[in-house]
Structures are given as C-alpha cells and as structure tokens.
Design an enzyme around this catalytic site. Sequence first.
Site, PDB file in Angstrom:
ATOM      1  N   PHE A   1       0.716  -1.198   0.010  1.00  0.00           N
ATOM      2  CA  PHE A   1      -0.067  -0.072  -0.157  1.00  0.00           C
ATOM      3  C   PHE A   1       0.843   1.245   0.024  1.00  0.00           C
ATOM      4  O   PHE A   1       2.035   1.021   0.236  1.00  0.00           O
ATOM      5  CB  PHE A   1      -1.081  -0.064   1.153  1.00  0.00           C
ATOM      6  CG  PHE A   1      -1.964  -1.056   1.094  1.00  0.00           C
ATOM      7  CD1 PHE A   1      -3.060  -1.002   0.252  1.00  0.00           C
ATOM      8  CD2 PHE A   1      -1.663  -2.209   1.705  1.00  0.00           C
ATOM      9  CE1 PHE A   1      -4.038  -2.055   0.197  1.00  0.00           C
ATOM     10  CE2 PHE A   1      -2.476  -3.374   1.627  1.00  0.00           C
ATOM     11  CZ  PHE A   1      -3.750  -3.133   0.846  1.00  0.00           C
ATOM     12  N   CYS A   2       0.381   2.267  -0.237  1.00  0.00           N
ATOM     13  CA  CYS A   2       0.833   3.551  -0.429  1.00  0.00           C
ATOM     14  C   CYS A   2       1.681   3.803   0.821  1.00  0.00           C
ATOM     15  O   CYS A   2       1.348   3.489   2.008  1.00  0.00           O
ATOM     16  CB  CYS A   2      -0.256   4.893  -0.672  1.00  0.00           C
ATOM     17  SG  CYS A   2       0.471   6.315  -0.686  1.00  0.00           S
ATOM     18  N   PRO A   3       2.991   4.418   0.630  1.00  0.00           N
ATOM     19  CA  PRO A   3       3.708   4.861  -0.787  1.00  0.00           C
ATOM     20  C   PRO A   3       4.474   3.807  -1.583  1.00  0.00           C
ATOM     21  O   PRO A   3       4.933   4.198  -2.275  1.00  0.00           O
ATOM     22  CB  PRO A   3       4.461   6.021  -0.398  1.00  0.00           C
ATOM     23  CG  PRO A   3       5.143   5.488   0.986  1.00  0.00           C
ATOM     24  CD  PRO A   3       3.949   4.711   1.678  1.00  0.00           C
TER      25      PRO A   3
END
Length: 72
Positions: free
Chosen positions: A9-11
């Site tokens: 997941f981000c980033p």
Amino acid sequence: HQLDVIGFFCPVPIAEAKKALSNMAKGQILEVLADDPETVHDMPLLTTRGKNNILSIEESAGELRFLIEVVK
C-alpha cells in the site's frame, strides 16, 4: 519490465514504480501490477511529474495493471 506490488500500500507502489522507471531507457515500457486503490490516482500524478506516459490502466477483480512508457 514488470513490477508486481500487489499486497503493498501507499507509498510503496509509487516509490517502487518511480525507482524502476528511473533505471529504464527511453521507449521501454513498465508494467505495474497493484491492488492498492490509491494507485489509480497516484500513478497518473507520478507520470505527470516525470517524463513518462501512461499507455493504459486496466482493472480486473480488484487488481490494477498500468502500462507506462518511458519518454525521457
């Protein structure tokens, strides 16, 4: 070239795509496989800041596939 960031997941997906693109030559294409819904918004931002073009974005069963061409 292929980058599989499914499960991250981000980033992470954007950071890994940026790193991969920086090591590629003009005209090469990077296929990014992701399942973080935020990448739909973040990946186009990455390419507008850099010198790359998104050729396509496809979604199937919650997984995303981006084709990005290096144009720098």
